[in-house]
Scaffold this motif. Structure first.
Motif, short mmCIF file in Angstrom:
data_model
loop_
_atom_site.label_atom_id
_atom_site.label_comp_id
_atom_site.label_asym_id
_atom_site.label_seq_id
_atom_site.Cartn_x
_atom_site.Cartn_y
_atom_site.Cartn_z
N TYR A 156 51.37 -42.88 8.61
CA TYR A 156 50.95 -44.03 7.81
C TYR A 156 49.55 -44.50 8.21
O TYR A 156 48.70 -44.78 7.35
N LYS A 157 49.29 -44.58 9.50
CA LYS A 157 47.99 -45.04 9.97
C LYS A 157 46.88 -44.11 9.49
O LYS A 157 45.80 -44.57 9.08
N ALA A 158 47.15 -42.81 9.50
CA ALA A 158 46.15 -41.85 9.03
C ALA A 158 45.95 -41.96 7.52
O ALA A 158 44.82 -41.89 7.02
N THR A 159 47.05 -42.18 6.81
CA THR A 159 46.97 -42.28 5.36
C THR A 159 46.23 -43.54 4.93
O THR A 159 45.35 -43.50 4.06
N ILE A 160 46.57 -44.68 5.53
CA ILE A 160 45.94 -45.94 5.11
C ILE A 160 44.46 -45.95 5.48
O ILE A 160 43.63 -46.59 4.82
N LYS A 161 44.09 -45.20 6.51
CA LYS A 161 42.67 -45.08 6.87
C LYS A 161 41.91 -44.37 5.76
O LYS A 161 40.80 -44.77 5.39
N ALA A 162 42.52 -43.32 5.19
CA ALA A 162 41.90 -42.61 4.06
C ALA A 162 41.88 -43.48 2.81
O ALA A 162 40.92 -43.47 2.04
N VAL A 163 42.95 -44.26 2.61
CA VAL A 163 43.02 -45.17 1.46
C VAL A 163 41.92 -46.22 1.57
O VAL A 163 41.24 -46.55 0.58
N LYS A 164 41.75 -46.76 2.76
CA LYS A 164 40.72 -47.78 2.99
C LYS A 164 39.34 -47.26 2.62
O LYS A 164 38.53 -47.98 2.02
N LYS A 165 39.06 -46.02 2.96
CA LYS A 165 37.76 -45.42 2.66
C LYS A 165 37.52 -45.39 1.15
O LYS A 165 36.39 -45.60 0.69
N ALA A 166 38.59 -45.16 0.38
CA ALA A 166 38.45 -45.11 -1.08
C ALA A 166 38.42 -46.50 -1.71
O ALA A 166 37.81 -46.70 -2.77
N ALA A 167 39.06 -47.48 -1.06
CA ALA A 167 39.22 -48.81 -1.66
C ALA A 167 38.06 -49.75 -1.41
O ALA A 167 37.58 -50.44 -2.33
N VAL A 168 37.59 -49.80 -0.15
CA VAL A 168 36.56 -50.77 0.22
C VAL A 168 35.23 -50.43 -0.48
O VAL A 168 34.75 -49.31 -0.44
N GLY A 169 34.70 -51.46 -1.13
CA GLY A 169 33.48 -51.27 -1.90
C GLY A 169 33.73 -50.80 -3.30
O GLY A 169 32.82 -50.77 -4.15
N ASN A 170 34.98 -50.46 -3.59
CA ASN A 170 35.36 -50.00 -4.93
C ASN A 170 36.22 -51.04 -5.64
O ASN A 170 35.85 -51.56 -6.70
N ILE A 171 37.37 -51.39 -5.03
CA ILE A 171 38.25 -52.38 -5.65
C ILE A 171 38.48 -53.61 -4.77
O ILE A 171 39.16 -54.54 -5.19
N CYS A 172 37.92 -53.62 -3.55
CA CYS A 172 38.11 -54.76 -2.66
C CYS A 172 37.08 -54.72 -1.55
O CYS A 172 36.33 -53.75 -1.40
N ASP A 173 37.08 -55.78 -0.76
CA ASP A 173 36.17 -55.87 0.38
C ASP A 173 36.82 -55.45 1.69
O ASP A 173 36.13 -55.16 2.67
N ALA A 174 38.15 -55.45 1.72
CA ALA A 174 38.87 -55.09 2.95
C ALA A 174 40.28 -54.65 2.58
O ALA A 174 40.77 -54.93 1.47
N VAL A 175 40.91 -53.96 3.52
CA VAL A 175 42.29 -53.48 3.34
C VAL A 175 43.12 -53.96 4.52
O VAL A 175 42.66 -53.95 5.66
N ALA A 176 44.34 -54.40 4.25
CA ALA A 176 45.23 -54.86 5.31
C ALA A 176 46.65 -54.40 5.05
O ALA A 176 47.05 -54.18 3.90
#
Length: 227
Positions: free
Chosen positions: A116-136
């Motif tokens: 999960y930690k590895a997956t959410i790290k990859a998700v964060k890379k795609a999300a931040v600056g695209n659909i949000c400013d941060a991921v939690a």
């Protein structure tokens, strides 16, 4: 003569969920509730688990709350395995300052795993600056019992009672020393009838907790900074 009702509650706006949540699910706590958005308009919000319900309630009653969207559209991302994949965020929370945070709600047993930690790290890379400013990620361990208790109270007390509220606000402006909620209400002749009004006063800054704690009758309050 009976009094004619002049103000009717507005029909709540529909949920903004893009991803479908099943109306019922065995072993899961699913549903929706209505809250008042930052403009005071009733809004429906859906949740797909008990932790999602508690998370959304705590977010809505934060002091910096501006908006919350649930069950966002699929976000394409590159999985750590190298394959194309999609992630569904449970919420996107926006502060009054305009900062947006995409939130995934997971059980602690899943959130602490390596995959999960590895997956959410990859998700964060795609999300931040695209659909949000941060991921939690939020798990059951992140939800403060005090914050949840008070959010539930604020939600139950969200409807104003103008006559009682006026009495409470006037008395709060004259408050000089910390006092328990029970004593404060007894002193102004309201007793239990004014408890929700005091909760609203705390929520909107007209009163302040003497120490951070669950809001109960014995809780000490003092005059707030808002007038």
């Amino acid at each position: 003569m009976t009094e004619t009702r002049t103000h009717l509650r507005k029909t709540p706006a529909r949920s903004r969920a893009v991803r479908t949540i099943l109306k019922s699910s065995k072993g899961h706590f699913v549903g929706e509730f209505v809250y008042d958005n930052i403009n005071g308009e009733p809004q429906r919000i859906k949740f797909g688990s008990h932790t999602e319900f508690k998370t959304s309630l705590c977010l809505i009653y934060r002091a910096d709350f501006a908006d919350i969207e649930e069950q966002l559209a699929a976000l394409p991302f590159k999985h750590p395995r190298g394959t194309a994949s999609e992630h569904f965020f449970d919420f996107r929370f926006t502060t009054k300052g305009g900062r947006s945070v995409c939130i995934s709600v997971k059980p602690e047993r899943i959130a602490k795993t390596f995959i999960y930690k590895a997956t959410i790290k990859a998700v964060k890379k795609a999300a931040v600056g695209n659909i949000c400013d941060a991921v939690a990620t939020v798990t059951e361990r992140n939800i403060s019992p005090i914050e949840l208790h008070n959010a539930e109270l604020y939600h139950a007390a969200r409807r104003p009672e103008p006559l009682i509220d006026d009495v409470v606000l006037d008395a709060l402006q004259k408050l000089k020393t910390p006092v328990s909620i029970n004593q404060f209400l007894a002193d102004i002749g309201l007793s239990g009838r004014g408890f929700f009004s005091v909760a609203r006063a705390i929520r909107f800054g007209h009163a302040r907790l003497f120490t951070p704690e669950k809001i109960r009758g014995k809780t000490l309050i003092e005059r707030g900074g808002e007038t």
